[in-house]
Write a protein that holds these residues in place. Structure first.
Motif, mmCIF file in Angstrom:
data_model
loop_
_atom_site.group_PDB
_atom_site.id
_atom_site.type_symbol
_atom_site.label_atom_id
_atom_site.label_comp_id
_atom_site.label_asym_id
_atom_site.label_seq_id
_atom_site.Cartn_x
_atom_site.Cartn_y
_atom_site.Cartn_z
ATOM 1 N N LEU A 1 0.832 -1.219 0.000
ATOM 2 C CA LEU A 1 0.000 0.000 0.000
ATOM 3 C C LEU A 1 0.861 1.261 0.000
ATOM 4 O O LEU A 1 0.516 2.253 -0.645
ATOM 5 N N LEU A 2 1.988 1.207 0.706
ATOM 6 C CA LEU A 2 2.891 2.369 0.717
ATOM 7 C C LEU A 2 3.468 2.595 -0.675
ATOM 8 O O LEU A 2 3.590 3.720 -1.147
ATOM 9 N N ARG A 3 3.818 1.522 -1.327
ATOM 10 C CA ARG A 3 4.332 1.604 -2.699
ATOM 11 C C ARG A 3 3.242 2.162 -3.626
ATOM 12 O O ARG A 3 3.499 3.038 -4.443
ATOM 13 N N GLN A 4 2.045 1.628 -3.481
ATOM 14 C CA GLN A 4 0.957 2.100 -4.340
ATOM 15 C C GLN A 4 0.699 3.586 -4.101
ATOM 16 O O GLN A 4 0.491 4.350 -5.049
ATOM 17 N N ALA A 5 0.726 3.991 -2.820
ATOM 18 C CA ALA A 5 0.487 5.401 -2.504
ATOM 19 C C ALA A 5 1.537 6.276 -3.193
ATOM 20 O O ALA A 5 1.215 7.328 -3.757
ATOM 21 N N TYR A 6 2.783 5.828 -3.192
ATOM 22 C CA TYR A 6 3.840 6.576 -3.883
ATOM 23 C C TYR A 6 3.541 6.669 -5.384
ATOM 24 O O TYR A 6 3.694 7.723 -5.998
ATOM 25 N N GLU A 7 3.118 5.548 -5.961
ATOM 26 C CA GLU A 7 2.812 5.560 -7.404
ATOM 27 C C GLU A 7 1.664 6.529 -7.706
ATOM 28 O O GLU A 7 1.688 7.227 -8.720
#
Ligand code: FE
Ligand code: MN
Length: 334
Positions: free
Chosen positions: A100-106
């Protein structure tokens, strides 16, 4: 007690040993796809956008581009806010949170893309960033998602109990399957169709990168939904499946209206009816991906979309065009 949600033994800080290896894999897929909008030159787009007379964009093409910038400019922030403010709180499993943190960055990169596009083309930000209020077909999509996903945003919401797990899955379908899996796809088809004609190639490449990211978001969301259902089979009643299917169907109708509003007459290689068919085709894929019966039985009118989705760009940021690809064999992108 074991499970991706409602697991009393989950320590959100303790990622090893890991239970959900798919979540970890999506994190790595996301990292492997890293990109930023500034890698894509906008000179040709700026020139074409400003050109008049011969070789200029038609009024219909301009409208289509403008509407898509209007929808995506705010939709990316809406998605980011949903992940961080609603889903993250309830999904305590550490490998899922890492994703989710990665997705939020994307999503932040995607938001940045539309800042970059607005700046490059010299668009009026007050106009573009207000289109989700002023353009009815955009507002209806956003309102639908906001409305369908409000359970999880309620500060008193918890995922305890069958009814609440259903509400959580219901909202996850809204975020992942409908917003990211259907509401983005008429726009992808329109902008990538232009790219195939060598028009607005900078924006087209950025949409290609966004599409690649979104396919991973959608895959993560679908696996998350499937895992919750598998671990809590009592939620998957016939009535509940009907409600989810009905929501997806309504999503397809709203996306169809949006596409017809973007493109009322059709342009070279792209007609509103063909986009409808494409939406039915992808909706069937989404339904099947989460274990539901398909609704439409439509074939894809855009086989080139699957080609784009199935290909993976090699990490070479010195390339000015997305021409270097490697095949990815392990994921069902569409
Ligand atoms: Fe996004
Ligand atoms: Mn996304």
């Amino acid at each position: 007690m074991k499970g991706v949600i409602n697991n009393a033994t989950t320590d959100p800080n303790k990622i090893l040993p890991m239970t959900y290896h798919w979540a970890r894999q999506y994190y790595k897929d996301g990292v492997a796809n890293n990109w930023v909008p500034e890698e894509v030159p906008m000179q040709q787009d700026i020139e074409l956008w400003k050109r008049q007379g011969s070789g200029a964009l038609s009024e219909d093409e301009r409208r289509m581009i403008f509407y898509n910038l209007g929808f995506f400019s705010t939709a990316e922030s809406l998605t980011a806010n949903n992940i961080v403010l609603a889903i993250y709180r309830h999904l305590t499993n550490p490998e899922c949170r890492q994703y989710l943190l990665r997705q939020a960055y994307e999503e932040a990169v995607h938001t940045d893309t539309f800042i970059y596009c607005c700046d490059s083309l010299g668009l009026n930000p007050d106009e573009v960033y207000n289109m989700y209020h002023t353009i009815k077909s955009i507002k209806q999509k956003d309102d639908f998602v906001v409305d369908m996903t409000k359970s999880v945003l309620d500060p008193t919401f918890s995922t305890q109990g069958t009814k609440n797990i259903q509400r959580f899955v219901h909202d996850l379908v809204g975020y992942y399957v409908i917003m990211e899996g259907i509401f983005f796809y008429a726009g992808f088809a329109m902008m990538l169709s232009l790219l195939r004609q060598n028009k607005m190639v900078g924006i087209g490449e950025q949409f290609q990168f966004i599409l690649r990211d979104e396919t991973v978001h959608l895959a993560f969301g679908s696996d998350l939904i499937n895992t919750i259902v598998k671990e809590n089979p009592e939620i998957w009643t016939e009535d509940f499946q009907k409600i989810i299917t009905q929501n997806i169907k309504q999503g397809v109708e709203l996306e169809d209206q949006y596409a017809r509003d973007c493109l009322p007459r059709g342009i070279l290689g792209l007609r509103p009816d063909t986009i409808s068919q494409y939406l039915q085709y992808i909706a069937d894929r989404r339904l099947e991906r989460i274990g539901l019966q398909k609704l439409y039985g439509a074939s894809t009118p855009f086989p080139w979309m699957s080609e784009i989705i199935d290909l993976k760009k090699e990490k070479n940021f010195f390339e000015t065009r997305v021409t270097e690809y490697q095949t990815s064999g392990n994921l069902d992108w569409e």
